[in-house]
Write an enzyme that holds these catalytic residues in place. Structure first.
Site, PDB file in Angstrom:
ATOM      1  CD  GLU A  79      -1.237  -2.233   1.654  1.00 24.58           C
ATOM      2  OE1 GLU A  79      -0.700  -2.597   2.270  1.00 24.58           O
ATOM      3  OE2 GLU A  79      -2.352  -3.044   1.791  1.00 24.58           O
ATOM      4  CG  HIS A 146     -10.640  -7.431   7.882  1.00 23.89           C
ATOM      5  ND1 HIS A 146      -9.969  -7.972   8.565  1.00 23.89           N
ATOM      6  CD2 HIS A 146     -10.752  -7.573   6.577  1.00 23.89           C
ATOM      7  CE1 HIS A 146      -8.896  -8.313   7.963  1.00 23.89           C
ATOM      8  NE2 HIS A 146      -9.583  -8.514   6.219  1.00 23.89           N
TER       9      HIS A 146
END
Lengths: 343, 324
Positions: A79, A146
């Site tokens: 990322e 998450h």
């Protein structure tokens, strides 16, 4: 645009067009596809976005087939690297839309976002027109990594813009606005709304300008100021309050940076009471900034203490009873709003 | 094209950029000692052959993200000493109009320059993105960046080598291995001291060059740039040199053994090049002296310009956070 909850801003006649009623996630896909067809400089990059797979949530399913691998780039699990790469592309005039697979993973790209991309225009005039799509929020039993809502980090960072749509129409309109904006924009899309929320979405070129809140439901006894997933919970709470004769106004911020301070002042001056609701934990969250703003600029209009409802100050727990205890929901909003109305 | 093919004019041009960089640096350090500087600043001493030799290998449409030891590269891309000095002094006429400090943020896309941030590894993915934009648009352009031995320890360095290799990006990475990351010597930074060897792990060329030999730096960089331009993908070049002064101007670098500096002083990149130009009879001493005088005049003019330049107006402090 009219400003009532039931229409999300569109006339009933328009809403009759059944073919334009779609899920929140379909509206995101539609916006992306529309803009990629319109502007050859728009591209998508991220983990698993390409091929048949089309992303962890299938937002870009079929995109590589239509637009080719050059415009739908699968990236390694890096990322920090691919966000910085998008910054370089954006400096050269491309408009990358980064899919951060889960908003929780955005921390790995932090330097690229807050140090480089956010400061470049101020330092030397380089424009960085990228968008990070960050699927956020919980309530779907996904555990600490998450389920997060890290918008406050970015609202705190000069040079970024931050949006958080709470309806399918805004999901499309804010995404088009974000892609066309010449600055780095973080677009927090609500996972719990992906397939649970349907609504009318205008066809073709539909842009919701950044920086403008929306009165999602009119009322005059208190203001519920919210965004993202909690817009729907707030509207449910307002409905229940209305059944008891308490008329709450629901202000959907839509853009968190820059904040629509005018809309905040307008609603608080109208109702004299404010409850701010978001899924993110309360401590130093967006609600704190809104509350401080109200205290500074609308003190004399207040008829009660400004209230905040957010997640608890814990990592986000997994097990249903724990996560339910952690998260705001319509019932918690209802109870807090009722107490505030009676203050 | 090999370095041997450099024309006489090119040799003199390269010498001029190195000399201009050194003159700038000497005068900058003197100014700071006199208390005429603003904040801190970074000496270029010892790095001139890398910044100039590598930068000179780029074409006019290529894009480069230099760092804080690469003044020579900024200058040869067309950033005037006036603007650079005004930046150092925080003036409205500087590249960043007083927004960013010393050599940081000296970006100007019209000159193909990307401004760096203190988090040096961050220039790597940004440069990769620039290279990817060239691929996206089928443009025969190359992106280059400079980074340091310290920055090569960050995970991002590896993320970018991997992605540049994977995407066959038209990109050149110059690692200026100057033996010290602030006070940390290479021996405390890595076990395998040849940073170029890391390229092996990513299937791209990794080349070691003498960072004090401007012709050598130019030659390997030129080859890498042309390889990238013709679809051959990225190259990692490690230019070995020595940071001759402290990390920044406040730092006396007492932690560096004096004997080590004395050894490297004998290999001063500008003196090495002078000796080479004279022994190969490319030019004579009078010509070198004349270039030196030109540089002094130019830098004195830049300082006068910068010191006479206005400070930024505090009323503009909010301007430019967002692009219009």
């Amino acid at each position: 645009m009219t400003d009532t909850a039931q229409t999300f801003g569109f006339s009933e006649a328009v809403q009759q067009d059944e073919s334009r009623v779609m899920t929140y996630i379909a509206a995101i896909s539609e916006a992306l596809r529309y803009e990629m067809r319109r502007d050859p400089d728009v591209l998508i990059l991220g983990e698993d976005v390409g091929g048949e797979f089309g992303g962890a949530f299938k937002v870009t399913k079929g995109f590589e087939e239509e637009f080719g691998p050059r415009r739908v780039m699968n990236t390694p699990l890096a990322e920090l690297g691919f966000t910085g790469m998008a910054t370089g592309m954006a400096l050269m005039g491309l408009r990358p839309v980064i899919e951060m697979q889960f908003a929780d993973f955005i921390s790995t790209a932090f330097d690229s976002i807050v140090q480089f991309a956010a400061t470049t225009h101020y330092r030397w005039g380089g424009a960085v027109p990228w968008v990070i799509r960050a699927p956020c929020d919980g309530g779907i039993r996904s555990g600490p990594f998450h389920s997060q809502n890290p918008e406050a980090w970015f609202v705190h960072t000069p040079g970024l813009k931050v949006v958080a749509p709470g309806t399918p129409a805004d999901a499309k309109g804010l995404l088009l606005a974000a892609i066309r904006d010449n600055n780095p924009v973080i677009y927090f899309e609500s996972k719990p709304l992906y397939r649970s929320l349907k609504g009318y979405v205008p066809p073709d070129d539909y842009v919701v300008p950044l920086g403008r809140a929306n009165v999602a439901r009119a009322g005059d006894e208190l203001s519920i100021i919210t965004y993202g997933t909690q817009l729907q919970e707030s509207l449910k709470a307002a409905e229940r309050l209305a059944a008891e004769g308490i008329h709450a106004e629901v202000l959907d911020l839509r853009t968190l940076k820059p904040l629509d301070t005018e809309a905040i002042l307008t609603t608080v001056r109208k109702t004299g009471k404010a409850l701010i609701v978001h899924s993110a934990n309360r401590m130093a969250g967006v609600g704190a900034e809104v509350a401080a703003f109200i205290a500074e600029h609308a003190f004399e209009w207040l008829d009660g203490p400004v209230q905040r409802l957010g997640g608890l100050d814990t990592p986000i727990p997994f097990s249903p009873p724990l996560e339910d205890a952690y998260r705001p929901n319509a019932d918690k909003i209802y109870r807090l709003a009722r107490d505030l109305a009676q203050y | 094209m090999s370095a041997q093919e450099l024309s006489r004019d090119q040799h003199l041009e390269i010498y001029y950029w190195m000399r201009l960089t050194r003159t700038f640096d000497d005068r900058m350090l003197a100014l700071w000692k006199q208390g005429r500087g603003v904040g801190g600043t970074f000496s270029q001493r010892g790095h001139e052959a890398i910044s100039v030799g590598a930068g000179y290998a780029l074409g006019p449409k290529d894009v480069v993200a230099p760092m804080h030891r690469d003044l020579g590269c900024y200058l040869l891309r067309g950033l005037s000493p006036r603007r650079a000095f005004a930046s150092l002094l925080g003036r409205a006429t500087g590249v960043t109009a007083g927004r960013d400090a010393n050599l940081h943020g000296m970006g100007d896309l019209s000159l193909g320059l990307i401004g760096f941030i203190s988090h040096l590894p961050q220039s790597l993915p940004v440069t990769l993105g620039v290279a990817m934009s060239f691929l996206y648009r089928d443009e025969p352009r190359v992106a280059m960046t400079f980074t340091g031995d310290g920055a090569s320890s960050a995970g991002l360095f590896h993320e970018v080598l991997n992605m540049a290799s994977l995407y066959n990006a038209p990109m050149v990475i110059i690692v200026e291995n100057n033996q010290y990351a602030y006070s940390t010597p290479l021996s405390q930074q890595m076990k395998v001291p040849d940073i170029a060897r890391r390229a092996d792990g990513y299937g791209i060329p990794g080349i070691i060059v003498d960072g004090n030999d401007v012709e050598a730096v130019y030659a390997v960089t030129k080859e890498a740039v042309e390889r990238a331009r013709s679809g051959g993908g990225p190259t990692l070049i490690e230019a070995k040199t020595m940071r001759m002064l402290g990390h920044a101007i406040h730092d006396g670098a007492e932690y560096v053994p004096r004997e080590l500096l004395a050894e490297w002083e004998k290999r001063d990149p500008i003196r090495l090049y002078e000796e080479r130009l004279l022994s190969a009879e490319i030019c004579d001493q009078a010509e070198l002296d004349e270039i030196g005088r030109r540089c002094e005049v130019e830098i004195e003019d830049a300082i006068a310009y910068a010191e006479a330049s206005p400070w930024p107006d505090p009323a503009t402090v909010l301007e430019g956070v967002y692009a219009p």
